[in-house]
Design an enzyme around this catalytic site. Structure first.
Site, PDB file in Angstrom:
ATOM      1  N   ASP A   1      -7.421  -1.501 -18.783  1.00 26.37           N
ATOM      2  CA  ASP A   1      -7.091  -0.086 -18.637  1.00 26.37           C
ATOM      3  C   ASP A   1      -7.688   0.381 -17.311  1.00 26.37           C
ATOM      4  O   ASP A   1      -8.856   0.116 -17.024  1.00 26.37           O
ATOM      5  CB  ASP A   1      -7.699   0.709 -19.808  1.00 26.37           C
ATOM      6  CG  ASP A   1      -6.878   1.927 -20.176  1.00 26.37           C
ATOM      7  OD1 ASP A   1      -6.503   2.676 -19.251  1.00 26.37           O
ATOM      8  OD2 ASP A   1      -6.620   2.146 -21.374  1.00 26.37           O
TER       9      ASP A   1
ATOM     10  N   ASP B   1      -4.018   4.849 -16.386  1.00 32.07           N
ATOM     11  CA  ASP B   1      -4.272   6.099 -17.088  1.00 32.07           C
ATOM     12  C   ASP B   1      -3.929   7.335 -16.261  1.00 32.07           C
ATOM     13  O   ASP B   1      -4.281   7.409 -15.076  1.00 32.07           O
ATOM     14  CB  ASP B   1      -5.776   6.122 -17.430  1.00 32.07           C
ATOM     15  CG  ASP B   1      -6.160   7.256 -18.339  1.00 32.07           C
ATOM     16  OD1 ASP B   1      -5.799   7.206 -19.527  1.00 32.07           O
ATOM     17  OD2 ASP B   1      -6.838   8.203 -17.868  1.00 32.07           O
TER      18      ASP B   1
ATOM     19  N   GLU C   1       0.860   5.319 -17.457  1.00 32.52           N
ATOM     20  CA  GLU C   1       0.907   6.427 -18.404  1.00 32.52           C
ATOM     21  C   GLU C   1       1.295   7.656 -17.594  1.00 32.52           C
ATOM     22  O   GLU C   1       0.480   8.208 -16.862  1.00 32.52           O
ATOM     23  CB  GLU C   1      -0.458   6.646 -19.074  1.00 32.52           C
ATOM     24  CG  GLU C   1      -0.364   7.696 -20.178  1.00 32.52           C
ATOM     25  CD  GLU C   1      -1.658   8.441 -20.437  1.00 32.52           C
ATOM     26  OE1 GLU C   1      -1.853   8.938 -21.542  1.00 32.52           O
ATOM     27  OE2 GLU C   1      -2.482   8.565 -19.504  1.00 32.52           O
TER      28      GLU C   1
ATOM     29  N   HIS D   1      -3.537   5.119 -28.932  1.00 30.02           N
ATOM     30  CA  HIS D   1      -4.850   5.690 -29.277  1.00 30.02           C
ATOM     31  C   HIS D   1      -4.914   7.207 -29.097  1.00 30.02           C
ATOM     32  O   HIS D   1      -5.925   7.821 -29.432  1.00 30.02           O
ATOM     33  CB  HIS D   1      -5.938   5.022 -28.434  1.00 30.02           C
ATOM     34  CG  HIS D   1      -5.800   5.383 -26.979  1.00 30.02           C
ATOM     35  ND1 HIS D   1      -4.723   4.985 -26.211  1.00 30.02           N
ATOM     36  CD2 HIS D   1      -6.569   6.139 -26.174  1.00 30.02           C
ATOM     37  CE1 HIS D   1      -4.864   5.480 -25.003  1.00 30.02           C
ATOM     38  NE2 HIS D   1      -5.970   6.184 -24.942  1.00 30.02           N
ATOM     39  N   ASP D   2      -3.868   7.808 -28.526  1.00 25.98           N
ATOM     40  CA  ASP D   2      -3.835   9.265 -28.344  1.00 25.98           C
ATOM     41  C   ASP D   2      -2.877   9.938 -29.323  1.00 25.98           C
ATOM     42  O   ASP D   2      -2.760  11.158 -29.330  1.00 25.98           O
ATOM     43  CB  ASP D   2      -3.317   9.621 -26.942  1.00 25.98           C
ATOM     44  CG  ASP D   2      -4.285   9.254 -25.836  1.00 25.98           C
ATOM     45  OD1 ASP D   2      -5.498   9.202 -26.097  1.00 25.98           O
ATOM     46  OD2 ASP D   2      -3.815   9.023 -24.707  1.00 25.98           O
TER      47      ASP D   2
HETATM   48  O1  TEU Z   1      -4.434  10.424 -21.583  1.00 25.90           O
HETATM   49  C1  TEU Z   1      -3.835  11.274 -20.655  1.00 25.90           C
HETATM   50  C2  TEU Z   1      -3.369  12.532 -21.169  1.00 25.90           C
HETATM   51  O2  TEU Z   1      -2.791  13.295 -20.433  1.00 25.90           O
HETATM   52  C3  TEU Z   1      -3.644  12.897 -22.572  1.00 25.90           C
HETATM   53  O3  TEU Z   1      -4.417  14.037 -22.590  1.00 25.90           O
HETATM   54  C4  TEU Z   1      -2.378  13.116 -23.285  1.00 25.90           C
HETATM   55  O4  TEU Z   1      -1.672  14.197 -22.713  1.00 25.90           O
HETATM   56  C5  TEU Z   1      -2.649  13.452 -24.709  1.00 25.90           C
HETATM   57  O5  TEU Z   1      -3.643  12.645 -25.206  1.00 25.90           O
HETATM   58  C6  TEU Z   1      -1.386  13.256 -25.530  1.00 25.90           C
HETATM   59  O6  TEU Z   1      -1.678  13.476 -26.860  1.00 25.90           O
HETATM   60  C7  TEU Z   1      -5.259   9.450 -21.047  1.00 25.90           C
HETATM   61  C8  TEU Z   1      -5.866   8.586 -22.132  1.00 25.90           C
HETATM   62  O7  TEU Z   1      -4.863   7.885 -22.798  1.00 25.90           O
HETATM   63  C9  TEU Z   1      -6.701   9.430 -23.020  1.00 25.90           C
HETATM   64  O8  TEU Z   1      -7.252   8.709 -24.078  1.00 25.90           O
HETATM   65  C10 TEU Z   1      -7.798  10.033 -22.174  1.00 25.90           C
HETATM   66  O9  TEU Z   1      -8.534  10.935 -22.949  1.00 25.90           O
HETATM   67  C11 TEU Z   1      -7.257  10.745 -20.943  1.00 25.90           C
HETATM   68  O10 TEU Z   1      -6.285   9.994 -20.254  1.00 25.90           O
HETATM   69  C12 TEU Z   1      -8.365  10.981 -19.953  1.00 25.90           C
HETATM   70  O11 TEU Z   1      -8.751   9.772 -19.366  1.00 25.90           O
END
Ligand code: TEU
Ligand code: CA
Length: 581
Positions: free
Chosen positions: A111, A212, A269, A341-342
């Site tokens: 990542d 990311d 992403e 994971h989000d």
């Molecule tokens: O997520 C990027 C991001 O924009 C997230 O806030 C997303 O919009 C949201 O989670 C959607 O539900 C990445 C990573 O995947 C996340 O885990 C991190 O918290 C974030 O970047 C900051 O690094």
């Protein structure tokens, strides 16, 4: 609705890439498997499950961040890009993982979090120590405007994007938490530091990166104020991102100085991309190999947060996926997911309540894995893990869930309702420990798990499913094997996508077609495969447009393919058909 496809445009398939036919799996290391009893998953845990993943059919693993970190945002706040977090193990263990993966022909993808770092990173510490010095220019240090903040942006995790730099009249910028200061990509020195770091990992033997929040690296450095959109008088930062242009130049510079030299696999992403830029992002010579397809997930974006997020309706979901597939196949490949994971668990989110069982889970998996693109499974998806039951907001670890709960309360949503809504959307739904068995701690740890275990682990776990031929796990194995089989690999990798039965309620169906010409390009005969799923409760009989030749996969004994296709409620079938009428 009837799908109208004006021109059946498709890419030439001549330019094969090594990653086109891979099936990927995301590991969230903290919750995957703990080998030393401290309640936290670790690198040895990943190593010990490589055979399990190999058997599942996985070719490529993306590991969420394992670098040194204070874990304010679970490792997405990196304090040392060259070090492994001691919670997970050592660099030697990581090298062992690379070697063990290689033995099994599995690629490891790290990542890459380079929009921001941790406030504990030495660059930021040096910047704070000398706010006029060179390291301050690794970040965005700005004076306030009119006695206030430099701009009125709200960060993704709540509150202003600006935090005071102690002992000065300046503020530093953070799009996410205040412990995640944004890096200044306009500074060539910073860029070089990042490129050197990426190349160092490539030299070590990783196959590439999941990248990311990458769209965020480009800023309008004037930071203009925006129309406020909430009671706090701030404007969501994503609106500023939407209005920013020119990220492409930075992304080309990044690629040319790093990934391109190694033929790396990269998956971005990317949210808030300007749609017309898709070819620049993932075309033949794009910034990335691929980007995730979030089109279904974005359907539940709320205007102001989770509390006003719309539910997902089947027709909208189908339309979003179909449109995305039709657009993308003119240009390149997207990476298909149902969860990560989000995101909440796909079974709890995209399936109606009556379908949240083994049959429905298999149906959803079949659609996701046989769409055109690079499939990514998220840990636990292969056993059908579901959202957790949350009894109180205190149970959440996730910074975003806590903020969204506060946001809902501040907007006047009553406690119970705020809990219910945020429980459905919480990122922690995907972060509960992997359910390996029905034993205490779900077989994830011998100790106390760092985070709540989903109480349904006695019904949903790997061990039980390994012993049951009909399980979701065995089905996923068959599904992946089918996708990768010698006879069908080309049609599932390179075959075009064509939706069908759009006028039928509750039916999600499409062909994957390798016509003769395309087949020749990839050294294969032409083929047509129908993938048809009935998201409804009752059985449906669909007239076949092309003669059925062979049932390749079916999730229920009641499904039948004769002159017509009979699909039981929550039934899905994969049927090889005659190429022509
Ligand atoms: O997520 C990027 C991001 O924009 C997230 O806030 C997303 O919009 C949201 O989670 C959607 O539900 C990445 C990573 O995947 C996340 O885990 C991190 O918290 C974030 O970047 C900051 O690094
Ligand atoms: Ca551990």
């Amino acid at each position: 609705m009837q799908w109208k496809i004006k021109e059946e445009t498709r890419m030439k398939t001549k330019m094969k890439k090594w990653w086109h036919d891979k099936v990927a799996y995301q590991i969230y290391p903290k919750s995957f498997y703990d080998t030393n009893g401290d309640g936290i998953g670790d690198i040895q845990g990943i190593i010990s499950k490589l055979d399990y993943l190999k058997e599942l059919g996985i070719d490529l693993i993306w590991i969420s961040p394992i670098y040194k970190s204070p874990f304010v945002d679970q490792g997405y706040d990196i304090s040392d890009y060259y070090g492994i977090a001691p919670e997970f193990g050592t660099m030697e263990e990581f090298e062992e993982l690379l070697a063990e993966a290689k033995k099994r022909d599995i690629y490891i993808v790290m990542d890459l979090v380079i929009n921001h770092c941790s406030d504990q990173h030495e660059w930021f510490q040096k910047a704070l120590a000398d706010p006029e010095g060179e390291y301050a220019d690794y970040f965005y240090f700005r004076e306030g405007k009119n006695g206030g903040l430099p701009s009125n942006y709200r960060s993704y995790f709540g509150g202003s994007c600006w935090e005071p730099v102690p002992g000065t009249n300046k503020y530093y910028f953070h799009a996410f938490a205040k412990e995640q200061p944004d890096l200044n990509w306009e500074n060539p020195k910073l860029r070089q530091e990042i490129y050197d770091m990426i190349n160092w990992w490539m030299e070590k033997g990783v196959a590439g990166f999941r990248i990311d929040a990458i769209i965020n690296i480009k800023k309008d450095v004037n930071f203009p104020d925006l129309e406020p959109d909430g009671p706090d008088g701030l404007a969501g930062y994503s609106r500023a991102v939407e209005q920013t242009h020119g990220v492409g130049e930075l992304l080309e510079d990044l690629k040319n100085n790093t990934f391109a030299k190694y033929d790396a696999f990269t998956v971005g992403e990317v949210f808030n991309m300007h749609e017309e830029e898709l070819p620049e992002f993932i075309g033949e010579d794009g910034h990335f190999s691929t980007i995730f397809d979030f089109s279904a997930h974005c359907l539940s974006d709320g205007e102001h947060g989770w509390y006003d997020a719309p539910g997902i309706d089947f027709n909208q979901w189908r339309k979003a996926i179909v449109n995305s597939q039709l657009e993308v196949q003119k240009v390149g490949y997207k990476a298909n997911i149902i969860e990560n994971h989000d995101e909440p668990r796909g079974v709890s989110r995209f399936l109606p309540e009556y379908a949240r069982n083994a049959a429905g889970t298999k149906m959803l998996g079949t659609i996701s894995l046989l769409l055109r693109g690079i499939p990514f499974l998220y840990q636990g998806q292969e056993i059908g893990m579901q959202n957790c039951v949350w009894n109180s907001s205190e149970e959440w670890d996730d910074i975003s869930s806590k903020d969204q709960y506060q946001t809902a309360r501040a907007a006047g949503v009553p406690k119970e309702e705020a809990l219910r809504i945020c429980a459905e959307m919480s990122r922690d739904n995907a972060r509960t420990p992997m359910q390996w068995s029905g034993e205490k701690g779900a077989g994830f740890t011998q100790g106390t798990p760092w985070m709540k275990v989903n109480p349904n682990y006695s019904q949903i776990n790997v061990k039980d499913q390994q012993m049951d031929e009909d399980s979701v796990l065995h089905y996923y194995q068959k599904l992946i094997a089918l996708r990768k089989s010698k006879e069908l690999k080309e049609v599932f990798t390179y075959g075009r996508f064509a939706p069908v039965y759009g006028e039928w309620d509750n039916i999600m169906a499409f062909y994957r077609i390798l016509d003769e010409e395309a087949g020749q390009e990839v050294g294969n005969a032409g083929k047509r495969v129908l993938i048809a799923a009935n998201f409804g409760k009752d059985s449906v009989e669909l007239p076949l447009e092309y003669q059925g030749k062979k049932v390749l996969l079916s999730n229920l004994p009641e499904n039948q393919a004769e002159d017509n296709l009979t699909l039981a409620g929550c039934g899905v079938m994969v049927l090889e058909c005659a190429l022509h009428e």
